[in-house]
Design a protein around this motif. Structure first.
Motif, mmCIF file in Angstrom:
data_model
loop_
_atom_site.group_PDB
_atom_site.id
_atom_site.type_symbol
_atom_site.label_atom_id
_atom_site.label_comp_id
_atom_site.label_asym_id
_atom_site.label_seq_id
_atom_site.Cartn_x
_atom_site.Cartn_y
_atom_site.Cartn_z
ATOM 1 N N THR A 74 -8.706 -39.822 -106.416
ATOM 2 C CA THR A 74 -7.563 -39.028 -106.833
ATOM 3 C C THR A 74 -7.974 -37.679 -107.411
ATOM 4 O OG1 THR A 74 -6.343 -41.047 -107.302
ATOM 5 C CG2 THR A 74 -5.501 -39.032 -108.284
ATOM 6 N N PHE A 75 -8.964 -37.684 -108.283
ATOM 7 C CA PHE A 75 -9.308 -36.471 -109.014
ATOM 8 C C PHE A 75 -10.485 -35.696 -108.438
ATOM 9 C CE2 PHE A 75 -7.424 -39.333 -112.280
ATOM 10 C CZ PHE A 75 -6.243 -38.639 -112.431
ATOM 11 N N PHE A 76 -11.366 -36.364 -107.704
ATOM 12 C CA PHE A 76 -12.576 -35.689 -107.241
ATOM 13 C C PHE A 76 -12.730 -35.666 -105.724
ATOM 14 C CE2 PHE A 76 -13.436 -37.479 -111.452
ATOM 15 C CZ PHE A 76 -13.696 -36.310 -112.150
ATOM 16 N N GLY A 77 -11.946 -36.469 -105.001
ATOM 17 C CA GLY A 77 -12.028 -36.474 -103.550
ATOM 18 C C GLY A 77 -13.311 -37.071 -103.006
ATOM 19 N N THR A 78 -13.992 -37.879 -103.805
ATOM 20 C CA THR A 78 -15.231 -38.517 -103.369
ATOM 21 C C THR A 78 -15.090 -40.028 -103.493
ATOM 22 O OG1 THR A 78 -16.168 -38.414 -105.596
ATOM 23 C CG2 THR A 78 -16.609 -36.548 -104.150
ATOM 24 N N GLU A 79 -16.140 -40.741 -103.180
ATOM 25 C CA GLU A 79 -16.163 -42.202 -103.286
ATOM 26 C C GLU A 79 -17.225 -42.615 -104.291
ATOM 27 O OE1 GLU A 79 -14.182 -44.320 -101.736
ATOM 28 O OE2 GLU A 79 -13.182 -42.890 -100.438
ATOM 29 N N LYS A 137 -17.573 -49.427 -100.077
ATOM 30 C CA LYS A 137 -18.531 -49.805 -99.039
ATOM 31 C C LYS A 137 -18.115 -51.091 -98.335
ATOM 32 C CE LYS A 137 -22.280 -47.474 -101.291
ATOM 33 N NZ LYS A 137 -23.622 -47.497 -101.804
ATOM 34 N N VAL A 138 -17.215 -51.852 -98.973
ATOM 35 C CA VAL A 138 -16.772 -53.123 -98.415
ATOM 36 C C VAL A 138 -15.442 -52.961 -97.682
ATOM 37 C CG1 VAL A 138 -16.176 -55.511 -98.977
ATOM 38 C CG2 VAL A 138 -17.964 -54.349 -100.270
ATOM 39 N N VAL A 139 -14.485 -52.272 -98.307
ATOM 40 C CA VAL A 139 -13.161 -52.073 -97.724
ATOM 41 C C VAL A 139 -12.753 -50.612 -97.891
ATOM 42 C CG1 VAL A 139 -12.334 -54.428 -98.067
ATOM 43 C CG2 VAL A 139 -12.052 -52.769 -99.868
#
Length: 75
Positions: free
Chosen positions: A28-33, A39-41
């Motif tokens: 939501t705030f950073f656009g990253t993972e 990594k699973v879903v």
């Protein structure tokens, strides 16, 4: 035994809840993972709030199970 199950459910709930918070905040705030759940879903951002709810339910269930065992033991 119920005390052990309570602590186990509570611990798993904390990990799952934390992954939901981290997953929601990162998308939501950073656009990253962040975290390992992505990594699973592949959840949309709002679904991570459901993961937080599942984590909170596990924590609550673990605490209730643990306290019930303590009440039985104190009788």
């Amino acid at each position: 035994m119920r005390t052990t199950i309570g602590y186990t459910l509570e611990s798993i709930g904390y990990v799952i809840g934390a992954q939901g918070v981290v997953g929601f905040a990162s998308r939501t705030f950073f656009g990253t993972e962040w975290g390992w759940l992505h990594k699973v879903v592949d959840f949309p951002s709002a679904a991570y709030l459901g993961v937080v709810a599942v984590g909170l339910a596990l924590v609550a269930g673990g605490v209730r199970t643990r306290k019930a065992a303590e009440r039985v033991r104190s009788r």
